[in-house]
Structure formats: structure tokens, C-alpha cells
Motif scaffolding. Sequence first.
Motif, PDB file in Angstrom:
ATOM      1  N   VAL A 114       0.660  -1.238  -0.048  1.00  0.00           N
ATOM      2  CA  VAL A 114      -0.146   0.085   0.165  1.00  0.00           C
ATOM      3  C   VAL A 114       0.756   1.117   0.030  1.00  0.00           C
ATOM      4  N   ASN A 115       1.833   1.226   0.835  1.00  0.00           N
ATOM      5  CA  ASN A 115       2.825   2.449   0.838  1.00  0.00           C
ATOM      6  C   ASN A 115       3.397   2.491  -0.421  1.00  0.00           C
ATOM      7  N   TYR A 116       3.969   1.485  -1.044  1.00  0.00           N
ATOM      8  CA  TYR A 116       4.558   1.622  -2.588  1.00  0.00           C
ATOM      9  C   TYR A 116       3.570   2.371  -3.651  1.00  0.00           C
ATOM     10  N   LEU A 117       2.214   1.951  -3.576  1.00  0.00           N
ATOM     11  CA  LEU A 117       1.198   2.104  -4.400  1.00  0.00           C
ATOM     12  C   LEU A 117       0.899   3.612  -4.251  1.00  0.00           C
ATOM     13  N   HIS A 118       1.079   3.950  -2.842  1.00  0.00           N
ATOM     14  CA  HIS A 118       0.818   5.454  -2.518  1.00  0.00           C
ATOM     15  C   HIS A 118       1.873   6.279  -3.022  1.00  0.00           C
TER      16      HIS A 118
END
Length: 128
Positions: A114-118
Motif C-alpha cells: 500500500v505504501n509503495y502504491l501510494h
Amino acid sequence: MIFGNRNLFNSTPPVVMNLIMINVVMLVITWVMASTFGIDLNQILGVYPPGSPNFRPYQIVTHMFMHGGLFHLFFNMFALWMFGRILEQVWGSRRFFIYYMVTGLGAVTIHLLVNYLHIHAIQTDAAA
């Protein structure tokens, strides 16, 4: 702590009790290291995204034992005690410990994804 005729600590199975103790000890060590030596163990043992200069592979496991404060620890350990003791009594210690570790690793995987996608979305917007 006694509830009815049962001592709640004696009825807590070993893996749950050990996990609670490890988490409490880690919070105390975090406080002592910060106040005595100025070392922030959350920065060392908490998880950072791969590619960050603070990322270390061991953080994938150590993050499971780090907490942001007393209330964070209390509510996590209360949930572990409430649900974990039942699961450990039904499944057994080995199976429960494997479950605990797999769910912790699954949680960090989802968190990092999720952090990567954000971050990727922000970088894409900034480049446009």
C-alpha cells in the motif's frame, strides 16, 4: 487478576503469554534506550519501505514487536490475549505461533504494498 474462580494469568497459554511478555519488554527497552542513550529503537526495528536508507531486512520481523506507546501496546496485547488464548487452546502452541508469524508477515507485506502504491501515485502525479 481473578475472574470468578479462575486466575486469568494461569489460564493464558504459553505462546500468548510469551508474546505479551516480549512485547511489554520491548516497549520498556525502547523507553530505556531512548531516555538513557538517545537511541530510537522504533527507528531501528520498525519497518521502512525497501529503497529507504533506513530499511533493513530484519525489520520485516522486528516490527511486530514495536509499539507507539502504552495505549497502542495495551490494546494490541488485550486483543492478543482475548483472541490468541482461544486460538492457541484450540490449535495448539505450534500452530498458533505459526499463525501469529504468518499474519504478521502478511500484514507487513500489505503495508509495504500500500505504501509503495501510494508513493508511486504521488511520484506519477508529480512527474505529470
